[in-house]
Design a protein around this motif. Structure first.
Motif, short mmCIF file in Angstrom:
data_model
loop_
_atom_site.label_atom_id
_atom_site.label_comp_id
_atom_site.label_asym_id
_atom_site.label_seq_id
_atom_site.Cartn_x
_atom_site.Cartn_y
_atom_site.Cartn_z
N SER A 28 0.81 -1.22 0.00
CA SER A 28 0.00 0.00 0.00
C SER A 28 0.84 1.27 0.00
N ASN A 29 2.03 1.25 0.61
CA ASN A 29 2.82 2.48 0.65
C ASN A 29 3.20 2.95 -0.75
N VAL A 30 3.41 2.03 -1.65
CA VAL A 30 3.77 2.39 -3.03
C VAL A 30 2.58 3.03 -3.74
N ILE A 31 1.42 2.46 -3.56
CA ILE A 31 0.21 3.00 -4.19
C ILE A 31 -0.13 4.36 -3.60
N LEU A 32 -0.02 4.48 -2.29
CA LEU A 32 -0.33 5.75 -1.63
C LEU A 32 0.66 6.85 -2.02
N ASP A 33 1.91 6.48 -2.34
CA ASP A 33 2.87 7.47 -2.85
C ASP A 33 2.31 8.18 -4.07
N ILE A 34 1.74 7.40 -4.96
CA ILE A 34 1.22 7.94 -6.22
C ILE A 34 -0.07 8.73 -5.97
N LEU A 35 -0.97 8.14 -5.21
CA LEU A 35 -2.25 8.79 -4.95
C LEU A 35 -2.10 10.11 -4.20
N SER A 36 -1.09 10.19 -3.35
CA SER A 36 -0.88 11.41 -2.57
C SER A 36 0.14 12.35 -3.21
N SER A 37 0.66 11.97 -4.38
CA SER A 37 1.71 12.76 -5.05
C SER A 37 2.87 13.04 -4.10
N ASP A 38 3.30 12.02 -3.40
CA ASP A 38 4.40 12.17 -2.45
C ASP A 38 5.60 12.78 -3.15
N PRO A 39 6.12 13.91 -2.64
CA PRO A 39 7.21 14.61 -3.33
C PRO A 39 8.51 13.81 -3.38
N VAL A 40 8.70 12.89 -2.47
CA VAL A 40 9.94 12.10 -2.44
C VAL A 40 9.80 10.80 -3.23
N TRP A 41 8.65 10.12 -3.10
CA TRP A 41 8.54 8.76 -3.59
C TRP A 41 7.61 8.55 -4.79
#
Length: 136
Positions: free
Chosen positions: A8-21
């Motif tokens: 889930s952390n990988v998917i949430l990176d994209i959905l939240s537009s994580d600036p680092v990941w």
């Protein structure tokens, strides 16, 4: 089985537009998805639900990303319990299995890769799982 389980952390990176990941996560999913099916399971689905207000929104995101839902087989549930027991013997502080134990056991039993950024627990308790992570 050909495919890759996506934490889930990988998917949430994209959905939240994580600036680092976000970039790493998106590139990794595109690369892996080009040759393998991308899977989630009920534990990952539940973790993803935290980021959505309505189930319909989550369902649409899962459909657009073409994630396929896998049920967790009993063998993986058993292995998750055994890995958690080892964790407790190693002085782990949690009193019930953490989601990572179910996810790691699922990947181990199906003998599929796991895309994740959280590698320490998976490496410790599921050493046979091939991890795809930024550290690789």
């Amino acid at each position: 089985m050909n495919g890759t389980l996506v934490d889930s952390n990988v998917i949430l990176d994209i959905l939240s537009s994580d600036p680092v990941w976000a970039d790493w996560s998106e590139e990794t999913l595109e690369r892996c998805g080009a040759t393998n099916a991308l899977f989630i399971n009920p534990i990952i689905y539940a973790e993803l639900s935290i980021g959505f207000n309505r189930i319909e929104e989550l369902e649409k995101a899962v459909e657009i990303a073409d994630f396929r839902m896998l049920d967790i087989p009993r063998e993986a549930l058993f292995l998750a319990g055994k890995a958690f027991l080892q964790y407790r013997r190693n002085k782990g502080i949690k009193s019930s299995p953490l989601p990572d134990f179910f996810i790691g056991a699922h990947a181990a039993v199906l003998d599929i890769e796991l895309i994740t950024r959280d590698v320490a627990r998976y490496r410790t308790y599921f050493p046979t799982v091939t991890l795809i992570s930024p550290q690789m």
